[in-house]
Enzyme design. Structure first.
Site, PDB file in Angstrom:
ATOM      1  N   SER A   1    -104.648 -29.137  45.650  1.00 58.57           N
ATOM      2  CA  SER A   1    -105.146 -29.166  46.884  1.00 58.57           C
ATOM      3  C   SER A   1    -106.496 -29.942  46.992  1.00 58.57           C
ATOM      4  O   SER A   1    -107.606 -29.522  46.545  1.00 58.57           O
ATOM      5  CB  SER A   1    -105.239 -27.572  47.389  1.00 58.57           C
ATOM      6  OG  SER A   1    -104.034 -26.931  47.293  1.00 58.57           O
TER       7      SER A   1
ATOM      8  N   LYS B   1    -113.583 -24.150  48.350  1.00 54.90           N
ATOM      9  CA  LYS B   1    -113.077 -25.575  48.174  1.00 54.90           C
ATOM     10  C   LYS B   1    -112.306 -26.173  49.273  1.00 54.90           C
ATOM     11  O   LYS B   1    -112.483 -27.168  49.946  1.00 54.90           O
ATOM     12  CB  LYS B   1    -112.623 -25.912  46.913  1.00 54.90           C
ATOM     13  CG  LYS B   1    -112.355 -27.277  46.267  1.00 54.90           C
ATOM     14  CD  LYS B   1    -110.735 -27.586  46.623  1.00 54.90           C
ATOM     15  CE  LYS B   1    -109.814 -26.943  45.600  1.00 54.90           C
ATOM     16  NZ  LYS B   1    -108.586 -27.153  45.855  1.00 54.90           N
TER      17      LYS B   1
ATOM     18  N   LYS C   1    -101.573 -28.020  53.903  1.00 53.02           N
ATOM     19  CA  LYS C   1    -102.285 -27.181  53.099  1.00 53.02           C
ATOM     20  C   LYS C   1    -103.673 -26.664  53.493  1.00 53.02           C
ATOM     21  O   LYS C   1    -103.842 -25.308  53.543  1.00 53.02           O
ATOM     22  CB  LYS C   1    -102.367 -27.400  51.549  1.00 53.02           C
ATOM     23  CG  LYS C   1    -103.104 -26.640  50.693  1.00 53.02           C
ATOM     24  CD  LYS C   1    -102.366 -25.457  50.595  1.00 53.02           C
ATOM     25  CE  LYS C   1    -102.831 -24.425  49.614  1.00 53.02           C
ATOM     26  NZ  LYS C   1    -103.297 -24.637  48.339  1.00 53.02           N
TER      27      LYS C   1
END
Length: 297
Positions: free
Chosen positions: A95, A238, A170
Protein backbone atom coordinates in the site's frame (compact mmCIF):
# COMPACT_ATOMS: atom_id res chain seq x y z
CA UNK A 1 2.05 -23.67 -13.04
CA UNK A 2 4.22 -20.56 -13.09
CA UNK A 3 7.55 -19.50 -11.61
CA UNK A 4 6.63 -16.74 -9.15
CA UNK A 5 8.90 -14.33 -7.33
CA UNK A 6 7.90 -12.88 -3.97
CA UNK A 7 9.80 -10.05 -2.28
CA UNK A 8 8.73 -9.01 1.23
CA UNK A 9 7.69 -11.80 3.59
CA UNK A 10 6.29 -10.12 6.67
CA UNK A 11 3.03 -10.82 8.50
CA UNK A 12 1.07 -10.38 5.26
CA UNK A 13 3.56 -11.60 2.67
CA UNK A 14 4.36 -14.91 4.37
CA UNK A 15 0.82 -16.36 4.34
CA UNK A 16 0.20 -14.92 0.85
CA UNK A 17 3.31 -16.63 -0.50
CA UNK A 18 2.31 -19.79 1.33
CA UNK A 19 -1.02 -19.82 -0.52
CA UNK A 20 0.80 -19.61 -3.85
CA UNK A 21 3.04 -22.54 -2.92
CA UNK A 22 -0.01 -24.56 -1.89
CA UNK A 23 -1.51 -23.68 -5.28
CA UNK A 24 1.31 -25.60 -6.95
CA UNK A 25 3.52 -22.72 -8.05
CA UNK A 26 7.31 -22.61 -7.83
CA UNK A 27 8.26 -19.65 -5.63
CA UNK A 28 11.55 -17.74 -5.54
CA UNK A 29 11.71 -15.72 -2.32
CA UNK A 30 13.61 -12.77 -0.90
CA UNK A 31 13.03 -10.86 2.32
CA UNK A 32 14.92 -8.93 4.97
CA UNK A 33 16.34 -10.08 7.25
CA UNK A 34 15.67 -13.58 5.90
CA UNK A 35 13.12 -15.83 4.24
CA UNK A 36 10.90 -17.60 6.83
CA UNK A 37 11.91 -21.23 7.31
CA UNK A 38 8.27 -22.30 6.97
CA UNK A 39 8.21 -21.23 3.32
CA UNK A 40 11.47 -23.05 2.54
CA UNK A 41 10.08 -26.17 4.19
CA UNK A 42 6.94 -25.80 2.05
CA UNK A 43 9.02 -25.84 -1.13
CA UNK A 44 10.03 -22.21 -1.73
CA UNK A 45 13.52 -21.25 -2.88
CA UNK A 46 15.41 -18.52 -1.01
CA UNK A 47 17.24 -15.95 -3.13
CA UNK A 48 19.98 -13.54 -2.14
CA UNK A 49 18.44 -10.51 -3.86
CA UNK A 50 15.46 -9.16 -5.77
CA UNK A 51 17.58 -9.41 -8.92
CA UNK A 52 17.96 -13.17 -8.39
CA UNK A 53 14.22 -13.49 -7.77
CA UNK A 54 13.35 -11.67 -11.00
CA UNK A 55 15.90 -13.66 -13.00
CA UNK A 56 14.12 -16.89 -12.05
CA UNK A 57 10.49 -15.78 -12.09
CA UNK A 58 7.96 -14.87 -14.78
CA UNK A 59 5.83 -12.83 -12.36
CA UNK A 60 7.37 -10.95 -9.43
CA UNK A 61 5.25 -9.82 -6.46
CA UNK A 62 6.40 -7.21 -3.95
CA UNK A 63 4.78 -6.82 -0.53
CA UNK A 64 6.71 -4.32 1.58
CA UNK A 65 5.72 -1.58 4.05
CA UNK A 66 5.87 1.78 2.24
CA UNK A 67 6.74 3.73 -0.91
CA UNK A 68 10.52 3.99 -0.28
CA UNK A 69 10.69 0.25 0.39
CA UNK A 70 9.00 -0.54 -2.93
CA UNK A 71 11.38 1.80 -4.76
CA UNK A 72 14.37 0.13 -3.09
CA UNK A 73 13.04 -3.38 -3.79
CA UNK A 74 12.47 -2.58 -7.45
CA UNK A 75 15.25 -0.17 -8.39
CA UNK A 76 17.89 -0.43 -5.68
CA UNK A 77 21.21 -2.20 -6.12
CA UNK A 78 20.48 -5.81 -7.14
CA UNK A 79 16.79 -4.97 -7.11
CA UNK A 80 14.02 -6.61 -9.09
CA UNK A 81 14.44 -4.36 -12.13
CA UNK A 82 18.01 -5.55 -12.59
CA UNK A 83 16.81 -9.13 -13.12
CA UNK A 84 13.86 -8.47 -15.42
CA UNK A 85 13.61 -9.51 -19.06
CA UNK A 86 11.06 -8.39 -21.64
CA UNK A 87 7.59 -9.87 -21.11
CA UNK A 88 7.77 -10.38 -17.36
CA UNK A 89 5.19 -8.89 -14.98
CA UNK A 90 5.80 -6.97 -11.75
CA UNK A 91 2.94 -6.89 -9.24
CA UNK A 92 3.20 -4.55 -6.27
CA UNK A 93 0.75 -5.58 -3.55
CA UNK A 94 2.03 -3.05 -0.99
CA UNK A 95 0.00 0.00 0.00
CA UNK A 96 1.92 3.02 -1.30
CA UNK A 97 1.60 6.39 -3.02
CA UNK A 98 -0.66 6.37 -6.10
CA UNK A 99 1.48 9.06 -7.74
CA UNK A 100 4.75 7.22 -7.09
CA UNK A 101 3.11 4.05 -8.40
CA UNK A 102 2.54 5.67 -11.78
CA UNK A 103 6.24 6.54 -11.98
CA UNK A 104 7.30 3.02 -10.93
CA UNK A 105 5.01 1.57 -13.63
CA UNK A 106 6.53 3.87 -16.25
CA UNK A 107 10.04 2.71 -15.34
CA UNK A 108 9.07 -0.98 -15.43
CA UNK A 109 7.21 -0.52 -18.72
CA UNK A 110 10.39 1.01 -20.18
CA UNK A 111 12.00 -2.41 -19.61
CA UNK A 112 9.25 -3.96 -21.80
CA UNK A 113 7.57 -5.48 -18.76
CA UNK A 114 4.02 -5.09 -17.43
CA UNK A 115 3.21 -3.54 -14.05
CA UNK A 116 0.19 -4.03 -11.82
CA UNK A 117 -0.49 -2.19 -8.57
CA UNK A 118 -2.62 -4.53 -6.48
CA UNK A 119 -2.91 -3.41 -2.85
CA UNK A 120 -4.99 -5.52 -0.51
CA UNK A 121 -7.45 -5.10 2.34
CA UNK A 122 -8.19 -7.71 4.98
CA UNK A 123 -5.11 -7.69 7.16
CA UNK A 124 -3.25 -10.67 8.56
CA UNK A 125 -6.52 -12.56 9.08
CA UNK A 126 -7.48 -12.14 5.43
CA UNK A 127 -4.00 -13.13 4.26
CA UNK A 128 -4.10 -16.35 6.28
CA UNK A 129 -7.66 -17.16 5.15
CA UNK A 130 -6.99 -16.22 1.50
CA UNK A 131 -9.95 -13.84 1.71
CA UNK A 132 -8.20 -10.58 0.85
CA UNK A 133 -9.85 -7.86 -1.17
CA UNK A 134 -7.50 -7.01 -4.04
CA UNK A 135 -7.76 -3.70 -5.92
CA UNK A 136 -5.83 -3.69 -9.19
CA UNK A 137 -4.52 -1.02 -11.52
CA UNK A 138 -2.96 -1.92 -14.88
CA UNK A 139 -3.67 -3.45 -18.25
CA UNK A 140 -6.41 -6.01 -18.84
CA UNK A 141 -3.85 -8.31 -20.46
CA UNK A 142 -1.57 -8.37 -17.41
CA UNK A 143 -4.55 -8.66 -15.07
CA UNK A 144 -5.83 -11.72 -16.94
CA UNK A 145 -2.45 -13.43 -16.59
CA UNK A 146 -2.12 -12.72 -12.88
CA UNK A 147 -5.75 -13.18 -11.83
CA UNK A 148 -5.36 -16.94 -11.11
CA UNK A 149 -2.67 -16.00 -8.57
CA UNK A 150 -4.89 -13.34 -7.03
CA UNK A 151 -7.63 -15.96 -6.67
CA UNK A 152 -5.31 -18.06 -4.49
CA UNK A 153 -4.85 -15.11 -2.12
CA UNK A 154 -8.19 -13.31 -2.12
CA UNK A 155 -11.91 -13.32 -2.84
CA UNK A 156 -13.00 -9.86 -4.01
CA UNK A 157 -10.69 -9.07 -6.94
CA UNK A 158 -11.37 -6.02 -9.10
CA UNK A 159 -9.50 -4.43 -12.00
CA UNK A 160 -10.24 -0.80 -11.14
CA UNK A 161 -8.44 0.90 -14.02
CA UNK A 162 -4.98 2.09 -15.00
CA UNK A 163 -1.73 2.00 -13.03
CA UNK A 164 -2.18 3.97 -9.82
CA UNK A 165 -5.93 3.37 -9.65
CA UNK A 166 -5.49 0.30 -7.45
CA UNK A 167 -3.50 2.36 -4.94
CA UNK A 168 -6.05 5.18 -5.12
CA UNK A 169 -8.78 2.67 -4.28
CA UNK A 170 -6.79 1.39 -1.29
CA UNK A 171 -6.33 4.95 -0.02
CA UNK A 172 -10.10 5.47 -0.32
CA UNK A 173 -10.66 2.22 1.57
CA UNK A 174 -8.43 3.35 4.42
CA UNK A 175 -10.24 6.67 4.68
CA UNK A 176 -13.58 4.88 5.07
CA UNK A 177 -12.17 2.41 7.59
CA UNK A 178 -10.57 5.13 9.74
CA UNK A 179 -13.64 7.36 9.75
CA UNK A 180 -15.90 4.42 10.60
CA UNK A 181 -13.65 3.37 13.48
CA UNK A 182 -13.85 6.94 14.76
CA UNK A 183 -17.66 6.97 14.48
CA UNK A 184 -18.00 3.64 16.29
CA UNK A 185 -15.62 4.84 18.99
CA UNK A 186 -17.53 8.09 19.51
CA UNK A 187 -20.86 6.26 19.71
CA UNK A 188 -19.67 3.68 22.24
CA UNK A 189 -17.87 6.23 24.42
CA UNK A 190 -21.02 8.36 24.50
CA UNK A 191 -23.24 5.38 25.27
CA UNK A 192 -20.96 4.07 28.00
CA UNK A 193 -20.49 7.43 29.74
CA UNK A 194 -24.27 8.00 29.58
CA UNK A 195 -24.65 4.82 31.62
CA UNK A 196 -25.69 2.30 28.96
CA UNK A 197 -24.06 -1.11 28.62
CA UNK A 198 -21.77 -0.65 25.56
CA UNK A 199 -21.89 -4.35 24.68
CA UNK A 200 -25.69 -4.27 24.50
CA UNK A 201 -25.65 -0.97 22.62
CA UNK A 202 -23.34 -2.54 20.03
CA UNK A 203 -25.60 -5.61 19.83
CA UNK A 204 -28.66 -3.43 19.23
CA UNK A 205 -26.92 -1.33 16.59
CA UNK A 206 -25.82 -4.47 14.72
CA UNK A 207 -29.49 -5.02 13.79
CA UNK A 208 -30.01 -1.56 12.30
CA UNK A 209 -28.79 0.77 9.56
CA UNK A 210 -25.62 1.55 11.55
CA UNK A 211 -24.49 -2.07 11.23
CA UNK A 212 -21.06 -2.55 9.68
CA UNK A 213 -18.14 -4.94 9.71
CA UNK A 214 -16.21 -2.40 11.77
CA UNK A 215 -19.00 -2.13 14.36
CA UNK A 216 -19.04 -5.92 14.50
CA UNK A 217 -15.30 -6.59 14.78
CA UNK A 218 -13.77 -3.39 16.12
CA UNK A 219 -16.76 -2.48 18.26
CA UNK A 220 -16.23 -5.79 20.03
CA UNK A 221 -12.52 -5.02 20.42
CA UNK A 222 -13.40 -1.70 22.04
CA UNK A 223 -15.86 -3.28 24.46
CA UNK A 224 -13.53 -6.17 25.36
CA UNK A 225 -10.41 -3.96 25.46
CA UNK A 226 -8.62 -6.24 22.99
CA UNK A 227 -6.13 -4.10 21.07
CA UNK A 228 -3.50 -6.57 19.94
CA UNK A 229 -3.09 -6.16 16.16
CA UNK A 230 -4.74 -6.83 13.82
CA UNK A 231 -3.69 -3.87 11.81
CA UNK A 232 -1.28 -1.58 13.59
CA UNK A 233 -2.00 2.10 14.12
CA UNK A 234 1.38 3.01 12.61
CA UNK A 235 0.39 1.31 9.34
CA UNK A 236 -2.93 3.13 9.22
CA UNK A 237 -1.07 6.38 9.91
CA UNK A 238 1.06 5.65 6.86
CA UNK A 239 -2.03 5.07 4.72
CA UNK A 240 -3.71 8.28 5.89
CA UNK A 241 -0.48 10.17 5.20
CA UNK A 242 -0.76 8.89 1.62
CA UNK A 243 -4.36 10.07 1.47
CA UNK A 244 -3.55 13.53 2.82
CA UNK A 245 -0.44 13.96 0.66
CA UNK A 246 -2.32 12.92 -2.47
CA UNK A 247 -5.17 15.26 -1.55
CA UNK A 248 -2.76 18.19 -1.21
CA UNK A 249 -1.22 17.45 -4.59
CA UNK A 250 -4.54 17.32 -6.44
CA UNK A 251 -6.37 20.01 -4.47
CA UNK A 252 -8.85 18.03 -2.37
CA UNK A 253 -9.83 18.76 1.24
CA UNK A 254 -10.13 15.76 3.59
CA UNK A 255 -11.06 17.34 6.95
CA UNK A 256 -12.30 14.22 8.72
CA UNK A 257 -9.37 12.15 7.47
CA UNK A 258 -7.09 14.74 9.05
CA UNK A 259 -9.00 14.47 12.33
CA UNK A 260 -8.61 10.68 12.37
CA UNK A 261 -4.90 11.03 11.69
CA UNK A 262 -4.59 13.36 14.69
CA UNK A 263 -6.37 10.80 16.87
CA UNK A 264 -3.95 8.11 15.66
CA UNK A 265 -1.09 10.52 16.39
CA UNK A 266 -2.40 10.93 19.94
CA UNK A 267 -2.44 7.15 20.40
CA UNK A 268 1.11 6.87 19.07
CA UNK A 269 2.23 9.62 21.48
CA UNK A 270 0.92 7.44 24.32
CA UNK A 271 2.99 4.47 23.14
CA UNK A 272 0.29 2.97 20.96
CA UNK A 273 1.86 2.90 17.49
CA UNK A 274 1.71 -0.90 17.56
CA UNK A 275 -1.84 -1.10 18.95
CA UNK A 276 -4.61 -2.31 16.67
CA UNK A 277 -6.20 0.62 14.82
CA UNK A 278 -9.45 0.05 16.73
CA UNK A 279 -7.54 1.51 19.68
CA UNK A 280 -8.20 4.95 18.18
CA UNK A 281 -11.03 4.83 20.74
CA UNK A 282 -8.43 5.34 23.48
CA UNK A 283 -7.77 8.86 22.20
CA UNK A 284 -11.52 9.55 22.32
CA UNK A 285 -11.67 8.11 25.83
CA UNK A 286 -8.89 10.45 26.94
CA UNK A 287 -10.86 13.40 25.59
CA UNK A 288 -13.95 12.20 27.49
CA UNK A 289 -11.98 11.25 30.62
CA UNK A 290 -13.91 7.98 30.55
CA UNK A 291 -13.05 4.46 29.43
CA UNK A 292 -15.59 2.10 27.86
CA UNK A 293 -16.33 -0.54 30.48
CA UNK A 294 -15.74 1.85 33.36
CA UNK A 295 -18.55 2.02 35.88
CA UNK A 296 -20.64 5.19 35.82
CA UNK A 297 -20.59 6.86 39.24
Amino acid sequence: MANIGFVGLGIMGTPMAGRLIKGGHKLFLHSLPSVPASLIEAGGTACASGKEVASNADIVITMVPDTPHVEAALFGENGVAAGLAAGKIVVDMSSISPLATKEFARRINALECEYLDAPVSGGEVGAKAASLTIMVGGSERAFAKVKPLFELMGKNITLVGRNGDGQTTKVANQIIVALTIEAVGEALVLAAKAGADPARVRQALMGGFASSRILEVHGERMVKRSFDPGFRIELHQKDLNLALATARQIGVSLPNTATCQELFNACAAHGGAAWDHSAMVRALENLANFEIGQSVR
